[in-house]
Design an enzyme around this catalytic site. Sequence first.
Site, PDB file in Angstrom:
ATOM      1  N   THR A  33      -1.912  19.036   5.047  1.00 30.00           N
ATOM      2  CA  THR A  33      -0.876  17.996   5.019  1.00 30.00           C
ATOM      3  C   THR A  33       0.174  18.442   4.014  1.00 30.00           C
ATOM      4  O   THR A  33      -0.114  19.212   3.105  1.00 30.00           O
ATOM      5  CB  THR A  33      -1.461  16.662   4.557  1.00 30.00           C
ATOM      6  OG1 THR A  33      -2.017  16.861   3.258  1.00 30.00           O
ATOM      7  CG2 THR A  33      -2.529  16.168   5.485  1.00 30.00           C
TER       8      THR A  33
ATOM      9  N   GLU B  42      -3.413  14.656  10.661  1.00 25.45           N
ATOM     10  CA  GLU B  42      -4.798  14.157  10.699  1.00 25.45           C
ATOM     11  C   GLU B  42      -5.222  13.660  12.078  1.00 25.45           C
ATOM     12  O   GLU B  42      -6.396  13.386  12.299  1.00 25.45           O
ATOM     13  CB  GLU B  42      -4.967  13.007   9.696  1.00 25.45           C
ATOM     14  CG  GLU B  42      -4.998  13.437   8.237  1.00 25.45           C
ATOM     15  CD  GLU B  42      -3.618  13.489   7.592  1.00 25.45           C
ATOM     16  OE1 GLU B  42      -2.618  13.604   8.336  1.00 25.45           O
ATOM     17  OE2 GLU B  42      -3.529  13.427   6.353  1.00 25.45           O
TER      18      GLU B  42
ATOM     19  N   LYS C  34       9.467  -3.928  -1.973  1.00 28.69           N
ATOM     20  CA  LYS C  34       8.858  -5.196  -2.363  1.00 28.69           C
ATOM     21  C   LYS C  34       9.916  -6.085  -2.994  1.00 28.69           C
ATOM     22  O   LYS C  34      10.383  -5.813  -4.092  1.00 28.69           O
ATOM     23  CB  LYS C  34       7.719  -4.948  -3.348  1.00 28.69           C
ATOM     24  CG  LYS C  34       6.510  -4.328  -2.704  1.00 28.69           C
ATOM     25  CD  LYS C  34       5.898  -3.250  -3.540  1.00 28.69           C
ATOM     26  CE  LYS C  34       6.673  -1.956  -3.351  1.00 28.69           C
ATOM     27  NZ  LYS C  34       6.206  -0.833  -4.087  1.00 28.69           N
TER      28      LYS C  34
ATOM     29  N   TRP D  41       7.689  -8.102   1.618  1.00 27.70           N
ATOM     30  CA  TRP D  41       7.945  -6.725   2.008  1.00 27.70           C
ATOM     31  C   TRP D  41       9.108  -6.609   2.979  1.00 27.70           C
ATOM     32  O   TRP D  41       9.267  -7.409   3.882  1.00 27.70           O
ATOM     33  CB  TRP D  41       6.706  -6.134   2.686  1.00 27.70           C
ATOM     34  CG  TRP D  41       5.627  -5.795   1.717  1.00 27.70           C
ATOM     35  CD1 TRP D  41       5.459  -6.305   0.463  1.00 27.70           C
ATOM     36  CD2 TRP D  41       4.585  -4.879   1.928  1.00 27.70           C
ATOM     37  NE1 TRP D  41       4.365  -5.761  -0.113  1.00 27.70           N
ATOM     38  CE2 TRP D  41       3.802  -4.879   0.763  1.00 27.70           C
ATOM     39  CE3 TRP D  41       4.230  -4.050   2.991  1.00 27.70           C
ATOM     40  CZ2 TRP D  41       2.678  -4.081   0.640  1.00 27.70           C
ATOM     41  CZ3 TRP D  41       3.114  -3.266   2.869  1.00 27.70           C
ATOM     42  CH2 TRP D  41       2.345  -3.275   1.689  1.00 27.70           C
TER      43      TRP D  41
HETATM   44  P1  AMP Z   1       2.646  14.837   9.169  1.00 29.68           P
HETATM   45  O1  AMP Z   1       1.188  14.776   9.023  1.00 29.68           O
HETATM   46  O2  AMP Z   1       3.314  15.693   8.148  1.00 29.68           O
HETATM   47  O3  AMP Z   1       3.045  15.190  10.543  1.00 29.68           O
HETATM   48  O4  AMP Z   1       3.235  13.394   8.885  1.00 29.68           O
HETATM   49  C1  AMP Z   1       2.745  12.271   9.591  1.00 29.68           C
HETATM   50  C2  AMP Z   1       3.584  11.092   9.266  1.00 29.68           C
HETATM   51  O5  AMP Z   1       4.878  11.220   9.827  1.00 29.68           O
HETATM   52  C3  AMP Z   1       3.067   9.813   9.835  1.00 29.68           C
HETATM   53  O6  AMP Z   1       2.036   9.279   9.076  1.00 29.68           O
HETATM   54  C4  AMP Z   1       4.306   8.954   9.825  1.00 29.68           C
HETATM   55  O7  AMP Z   1       4.553   8.421   8.555  1.00 29.68           O
HETATM   56  C5  AMP Z   1       5.390   9.940  10.142  1.00 29.68           C
HETATM   57  N1  AMP Z   1       5.712   9.869  11.582  1.00 29.68           N
HETATM   58  C6  AMP Z   1       5.264  10.660  12.555  1.00 29.68           C
HETATM   59  N2  AMP Z   1       5.820  10.305  13.737  1.00 29.68           N
HETATM   60  C7  AMP Z   1       6.625   9.253  13.472  1.00 29.68           C
HETATM   61  C8  AMP Z   1       7.476   8.442  14.276  1.00 29.68           C
HETATM   62  N3  AMP Z   1       7.631   8.641  15.568  1.00 29.68           N
HETATM   63  N4  AMP Z   1       8.155   7.454  13.666  1.00 29.68           N
HETATM   64  C9  AMP Z   1       8.032   7.236  12.338  1.00 29.68           C
HETATM   65  N5  AMP Z   1       7.249   7.973  11.540  1.00 29.68           N
HETATM   66  C10 AMP Z   1       6.561   8.979  12.095  1.00 29.68           C
END
Ligand code: AMP
Length: 976
Positions: free
Chosen positions: A184, A329, A438, A443
């Site tokens: 990550t 994940e 907040k 929120w």
């Molecule tokens: P990563 O593991 O780096 O791909 O990041 C995943 C995170 O990206 C998710 O937990 C979301 O917060 C964000 N994310 C992925 N797809 C979207 C989407 N379509 N709209 C908003 N946030 C997204």
Amino acid sequence: MQGRMQDWPLTVDRILDHAKSWHGPREIVTRSVEGPITRTTYADVHGRAKRVSNVLKGLGIQTGDRVATLAWNTARHIETWYGIMGMGAVCHTLNPRLFTEQLVYIINHAEDRIIFTDLTFLPILAQIRDQIPTVQHIVVLTDADHMTDQVAGALCYETLLDQASADCAWGGFEENAPAGLCYTSGTTGNPKGVLYSHRSNFLHTLVTMGADVLGIRATDTVLPVVPMFHANAWGVAFSAPAVGSKLVMPGPKLDGASIHELLETEQVTFSAAVPTVWQMLLQHLEATNGKLTSLKRVVIGGSAVPEAIVRRFRDDYGVDVTHAWGMTETSPLGTQGTPNAAIAAMDAEAQLKFKLKQGRPPLGIDLKLIDDGGKVLPHDGTTFGKLMVKGPFVVGEYFRGDGGEILDADGYFDTGDVATIDEHGVMQITDRSKDVIKSGGEWISSIEIENIAAGHPKAELAAVIGVAHPKWDERPLLLVKLKAGETATKEEFLHYLEGKIAKWWMPDDVVFVDDIPLGATGKIDKKLIRQRMVDYVLPTAVAAGAAVAATVALAAPPEPKIYAPEPEAHPEPEAHHAPEPVAHAPEPQAPEAHPPEAPAPETPAPEVHAEAPPVVHHEPPPADHTAWSPQARPVQAERVRGLTVIEPTFTETKFPGAEASEAVAEAGFPAAPRLEVPADPLPAPEADVFGDTPLTLPFVPGQAKTLRKADRQADRKAKSGGFGNRYLDLALLGALAPAAMVGAAMLGTRFGLMDWKTGLGLITLEWAPKIALLSVATGLVGVIIALFAGFGRLGLKAFLVLGLSLATLGGYVWMRQAQITNPPVNDVATDWARPLTFSQRMMRERGVDAMPVEFDPIVPLGAEFYAGRRVADVNAETCAVARPLILAANTAAAYARAKSAMEQAGLALVTDDPRQGRLEATARSLLFGLRSDVVVRILPDPRGARIDVRAVDRAPTPDLGANCSRIGRLMGFMRS
Ligand code: AMP
């Protein structure tokens, strides 16, 4: 008792086996890292992937060992994936956009034994090579011709493959064996590894192949822009071979022009990318009036898709957009926005509302929303809570158990996202839990506000952060990056939001910024925005008498508390969005009331040249200045006095490699040598050259008629000067040839008689310098002939030939020297952390033939020096003057200073946009009249105003230092 079906472990090698057997001739097209488009097939890739497995075995890799890749989307990267996974090793994808410290941490944590890398990333590996002791080999994904020794001991991929057999048995391990590893991005704490199994990847592939998920088919041509180094390219490297789609791999070029070219030339029907990529494509299409003749569907995810993108794809290009959500994940696809029957029955506008949500979970993914106490929340479309996810391709535990227990009692993983789920089962992300605002104990969704704001026709990108407020704890602040050439006011944006969000969600202020930073995975980097806005004070906070105390809530915000909205608890809406008149019209500051203030530099203290031209003090900022500059607020404007020039330190500007260059900054950049074209080459031959030749009969005027045949021959010989003279005439022509070519090219391009490609072609033709070399030899021979054949008569001509040849050759040697001493770049900028871009107007002006202007260009492979390195790093090392300039002045004064500098430098202004803090101009080279474009950006800075410049040639040939000197000259004018 067990079922009676076959035991067929779900391992990913079977996917490529299937592709080879049933879709063998289907093509994989790649824009290679080396440059050309290459073509291969699933059958070939299968054979080569088996060779990779044998190479790995030969290098001592065993089942379960980690083998990393640091590579773009290419056919070679696919071969490497399958080669690694097929033999039972773990394919660890490294994201090159991570900071080097993170890469070092990840490689060591994973204990990678081999890294397969593209040429592009060799400089990164060279930098960290001695910090990654577990890595035994680095294999460069290239052929022997392009192999370099940038990293000592690196091996050449093609050479290894040539030596390996394609005979290798894959599989033979159980389906739960590890197949892939991806970390990550780790915005908090160290990155954590997600260890995919063969089974989880296989199941994810089957799910994504579903018609309501990616839905790609054998007849599709698929272009995955999503990188294989982040979240497995959304599984496309598995699903495309699984169904037999043609694959088009974009390699390192992800700019709008390059993607458009591939979409059209390969007739792509399906593509997947994050919103920023599509934004670049749409901008390119608009600037060039481009068309999309084959593209049918795009999947957008990674961050929320702005409405404007969906509309433009739909209305202008007939392309259907589906929105997807997922994370490293979840392998990564978690939800997909394809409509269910009820939504599909709605009209297009009603469907759009759902398209902007993140979508429904496919079979294999289960979602729930919970509050802080773990209570499950309803799917009513309004209650938002922590999004929890469960399924066979969702992480159960991080690699090496990092982070401890990560599942709740029911086996759900906390995504860190906050979401709603509506009655159709459609999920909408409202925030990352750490970004939620907040306000008054309740929120506010930052994502929802920014999505709507990004739909404003003038907005290119929008971000919302929570800013400290003495009364409400936090209030939303909207940051907007306007489209190039646009201007807007705060009220326009607030008005646009009215009715679209709850009144108490209305941002307390709107700040127009030149740049909204994106993180390593292309998402808005709110942490960085919060850092950048650390001194920002909300006008409402000023009004509340807390101007000094209120600062942006920084560092790790407290864990948010999940709540279901209770309208009666809202703070009064008026208090939140009542415009603060003081913020819009800053009063001009009287100079005597504010003596020049010494800047408060951070360590190390920058050099300060104090001066204070009073005219600047008296100039009020433009009336609409607050429209792009938070600096213009009265509370902050007091910090800006006079026009003190401050050289920023490199740590402040985050310029790559800057420390190394600091030492040479004072010395200045050596003036770039230029190719001198020889002046008018040849004096007319002297009239009496032949008159005294001893080899001919004396010519007596009036006797011509009486000359005998032999005499006539002798006479001709006399006139031509004999063999020596004829030889020297020819040698003279040879000596003139290269000079004539350069002259013709120069005049031709200068006066528009030939395009620059033809012009440059003429002088860079390989044989031009060879002719010059040859003519030196013939000149020398001429001198020898003249010595024997009458030096007095031929010597002058012989030396003329020799001198001319030497001068031309000297020109080429000089040019060669210039190539060696100057880096092979044609793009120089003072800020690569937030790259300057050109407006659409300038892009149109540049024309479609011009070199693309990229966010993060690399020196082309094949270049003799610096090949494959980031232009940003090369600039930092080689152009000491390409550094931002900080003026202790307000932005309006800095703007005026920059504009006058551009005029002094003789540049032709194209854009003059004080609201955006943007100036653009065009320059022409002296000899050839080749055009380069210059953009100047003025941004507020805690010490005054920061000026950045980027100068880019239109022709993609090395500039021999011209852009660097141009920037140096401009900065000099701005300082003086
Ligand atoms: P990563 O593991 O780096 O791909 O990041 C995943 C995170 O990206 C998710 O937990 C979301 O917060 C964000 N994310 C992925 N797809 C979207 C989407 N379509 N709209 C908003 N946030 C997204």
